[in-house]
Scaffold this active site. Structure first.
Site, PDB file in Angstrom:
ATOM      1  N   LYS A  55     -38.083 -49.806  51.758  1.00 38.11           N
ATOM      2  CA  LYS A  55     -38.005 -48.647  52.654  1.00 38.11           C
ATOM      3  C   LYS A  55     -36.725 -47.826  52.435  1.00 38.11           C
ATOM      4  CE  LYS A  55     -41.059 -50.344  56.306  1.00 38.11           C
ATOM      5  NZ  LYS A  55     -41.213 -50.692  57.717  1.00 38.11           N
TER       6      LYS A  55
ATOM      7  N   ASN B 148     -41.527 -44.951  55.571  1.00 35.73           N
ATOM      8  CA  ASN B 148     -42.552 -45.913  55.145  1.00 35.73           C
ATOM      9  C   ASN B 148     -43.791 -45.202  54.588  1.00 35.73           C
ATOM     10  OD1 ASN B 148     -43.658 -44.980  57.564  1.00 35.73           O
ATOM     11  ND2 ASN B 148     -44.778 -46.883  57.867  1.00 35.73           N
TER      12      ASN B 148
HETATM   13  P1  NDP Z   1     -35.232 -56.732  58.494  1.00 40.45           P
HETATM   14  O1  NDP Z   1     -35.099 -57.801  57.475  1.00 40.45           O
HETATM   15  O2  NDP Z   1     -34.806 -55.347  58.162  1.00 40.45           O
HETATM   16  O3  NDP Z   1     -34.424 -57.152  59.830  1.00 40.45           O
HETATM   17  C1  NDP Z   1     -34.633 -58.386  60.452  1.00 40.45           C
HETATM   18  C2  NDP Z   1     -33.591 -58.605  61.554  1.00 40.45           C
HETATM   19  O4  NDP Z   1     -33.909 -59.836  62.179  1.00 40.45           O
HETATM   20  C3  NDP Z   1     -32.168 -58.719  61.066  1.00 40.45           C
HETATM   21  O5  NDP Z   1     -31.325 -58.176  62.039  1.00 40.45           O
HETATM   22  C4  NDP Z   1     -31.980 -60.260  60.969  1.00 40.45           C
HETATM   23  O6  NDP Z   1     -30.648 -60.657  61.090  1.00 40.45           O
HETATM   24  C5  NDP Z   1     -32.744 -60.671  62.195  1.00 40.45           C
HETATM   25  N1  NDP Z   1     -33.168 -62.075  62.201  1.00 40.45           N
HETATM   26  C6  NDP Z   1     -33.837 -62.758  61.254  1.00 40.45           C
HETATM   27  N2  NDP Z   1     -34.100 -64.018  61.683  1.00 40.45           N
HETATM   28  C7  NDP Z   1     -33.572 -64.118  62.943  1.00 40.45           C
HETATM   29  C8  NDP Z   1     -33.503 -65.135  63.917  1.00 40.45           C
HETATM   30  N3  NDP Z   1     -34.015 -66.344  63.684  1.00 40.45           N
HETATM   31  N4  NDP Z   1     -32.897 -64.864  65.109  1.00 40.45           N
HETATM   32  C9  NDP Z   1     -32.354 -63.671  65.346  1.00 40.45           C
HETATM   33  N5  NDP Z   1     -32.374 -62.652  64.447  1.00 40.45           N
HETATM   34  C10 NDP Z   1     -32.979 -62.872  63.263  1.00 40.45           C
HETATM   35  O7  NDP Z   1     -36.755 -56.758  58.944  1.00 40.45           O
HETATM   36  P2  NDP Z   1     -37.584 -55.619  59.681  1.00 40.45           P
HETATM   37  O8  NDP Z   1     -36.758 -55.089  60.787  1.00 40.45           O
HETATM   38  O9  NDP Z   1     -38.130 -54.672  58.695  1.00 40.45           O
HETATM   39  O10 NDP Z   1     -38.842 -56.443  60.255  1.00 40.45           O
HETATM   40  C11 NDP Z   1     -38.706 -57.346  61.328  1.00 40.45           C
HETATM   41  C12 NDP Z   1     -40.085 -57.878  61.702  1.00 40.45           C
HETATM   42  O11 NDP Z   1     -40.907 -56.826  62.184  1.00 40.45           O
HETATM   43  C13 NDP Z   1     -40.860 -58.518  60.533  1.00 40.45           C
HETATM   44  O12 NDP Z   1     -41.504 -59.660  61.005  1.00 40.45           O
HETATM   45  C14 NDP Z   1     -41.874 -57.452  60.164  1.00 40.45           C
HETATM   46  O13 NDP Z   1     -43.049 -58.008  59.608  1.00 40.45           O
HETATM   47  C15 NDP Z   1     -42.159 -56.844  61.524  1.00 40.45           C
HETATM   48  N6  NDP Z   1     -42.661 -55.469  61.439  1.00 40.45           N
HETATM   49  C16 NDP Z   1     -43.898 -55.197  61.976  1.00 40.45           C
HETATM   50  C17 NDP Z   1     -44.398 -53.916  61.936  1.00 40.45           C
HETATM   51  C18 NDP Z   1     -45.747 -53.641  62.550  1.00 40.45           C
HETATM   52  O14 NDP Z   1     -46.346 -52.592  62.252  1.00 40.45           O
HETATM   53  N7  NDP Z   1     -46.245 -54.494  63.393  1.00 40.45           N
HETATM   54  C19 NDP Z   1     -43.660 -52.812  61.309  1.00 40.45           C
HETATM   55  C20 NDP Z   1     -42.361 -53.194  60.804  1.00 40.45           C
HETATM   56  C21 NDP Z   1     -41.890 -54.479  60.869  1.00 40.45           C
HETATM   57  P3  NDP Z   1     -29.658 -60.750  59.803  1.00 40.45           P
HETATM   58  O15 NDP Z   1     -29.333 -59.343  59.451  1.00 40.45           O
HETATM   59  O16 NDP Z   1     -28.509 -61.512  60.334  1.00 40.45           O
HETATM   60  O17 NDP Z   1     -30.432 -61.466  58.725  1.00 40.45           O
END
Ligand code: NDP
Length: 276
Positions: free
Chosen positions: A66, A87
């Site tokens: 993205k 996206n």
């Molecule tokens: P990113 O990788 O950009 O961000 C993920 C975030 O989650 C980061 O801040 C990461 O922290 C944090 N994180 C990961 N594991 C944990 C945990 N166990 N506890 C707390 N924080 C955690 O991912 P996206 O934001 O792009 O996507 C997030 C989710 O949303 C995914 O599951 C994706 O599939 C879903 N999604 C669904 C969509 C839909 O249409 N339904 C659209 C877009 C996304 P750190 O930076 O420290 O690693």
């Protein structure tokens, strides 16, 4: 014949080909939706260029490309610029336009939760790409106070600062274990914690569910599994729950509408999906 597709990695579990097959069928038009699972950023730029050179009308982009799509776009929509997230890339007036249809997907999905805004306070868990889009949607929905927590608090502060000067909503960064003295309308999980196959995981900060008011909601962007551990915790607290399936369908419908100028009824689409 419309040619559309998706660039990302991995794409093994992508639902997009099924969604678009159904959209094309309901609309009664012909189209194809191809997956481009590519393993490197260098290949992203090459593939995206090739796709447009070979007559594709548009291409969706998912993790991890993205940010690359944002830079690839020759012109960005207002919401893509505001969220710094693209996206969908599509061709219009000789330019490749970058759009963020996730914003529309989430905003529309939020509208289906009745009587959501009572305390006008919401919380977001996670500070990654999707959290940026969700924050913009929550601000526009009229939430006055938005709590942001993430396991990397630095990232949460960075995210909050991106919106702080351009929003009427107050952004408050908190540690995942912090207690708050407000009642929330909704908590949104914007992390992959709990997604298949790691279905036993909970996001750090899930305890924010304890501060959601009676009749409030929990939203998980994850749609596989349908009911994550986070949503099960919300149910234990008698909250309304929603997973990311509707958002996924609605963002894809927005892509379809932009490319074909055809607006499909979400109810008909969801019914068709149930039969597939
Ligand atoms: P990113 O990788 O950009 O961000 C993920 C975030 O989650 C980061 O801040 C990461 O922290 C944090 N994180 C990961 N594991 C944990 C945990 N166990 N506890 C707390 N924080 C955690 O991912 P996206 O934001 O792009 O996507 C997030 C989710 O949303 C995914 O599951 C994706 O599939 C879903 N999604 C669904 C969509 C839909 O249409 N339904 C659209 C877009 C996304 P750190 O930076 O420290 O690693």
């Amino acid at each position: 014949m419309y040619k559309l597709g998706l660039i990302g990695f991995p794409l093994t579990h992508s639902k997009s080909p099924l969604l678009f097959k159904i959209f094309f069928e309901i609309a009664g038009i012909s189209g194809e939706y191809r997956l481009f699972e590519i393993p490197s950023r260098r290949l992203f730029y090459w593939t995206a260029s090739e796709v447009f050179a070979s007559g594709f009308s548009g291409i969706n982009v998912t993790v991890p490309y993205k940010p690359d799509a944002f830079y690839f776009a020759e012109k960005k929509s207002d919401i893509a610029l505001r969220t710094q997230s693209v996206n969908l890339l599509y061709f219009k007036d000789s330019l490749i336009i970058g759009e963020n249809t996730d914003y529309f997907g989430f905003s529309e999905s939020l509208k289906t939760l009745d009587s959501l805004k009572i305390t006008k306070k919401a919380a977001v868990i996670g500070a990654g790409g999707s959290a940026r889009t969700i924050l913009a949607a929550l601000i526009d929905f009229g939430f006055e106070k938005i709590y942001i927590t993430a396991r990397s608090i630095k990232k949460a502060h960075l995210l909050a600062s991106q919106y702080a000067n351009h929003s009427s909503s107050e952004m408050i960064v908190i540690d995942p274990d912090d207690k708050i003295n407000s009642e929330l309308d909704i908590v949104i999980n914007c992390t992959p914690a709990g997604m298949f196959p790691d279905v036993d995981q909970l996001p750090q900060g899930f305890q924010l569910l304890n501060f959601v008011r009676k009749g409030g909601a929990a939203y998980d962007l994850i749609y596989n599994p349908q009911k994550t551990k986070f949503l099960k915790e919300a149910e234990k607290r008698s909250l309304r729950i929603k997973n990311g399936w509707e958002m996924l369908v609605l963002q894809a419908l927005k892509t379809f509408e932009i490319i074909t100028d055809i607006k499909l009824d979400i109810k008909i689409v969801l019914r068709e999906l149930e039969n597939n």
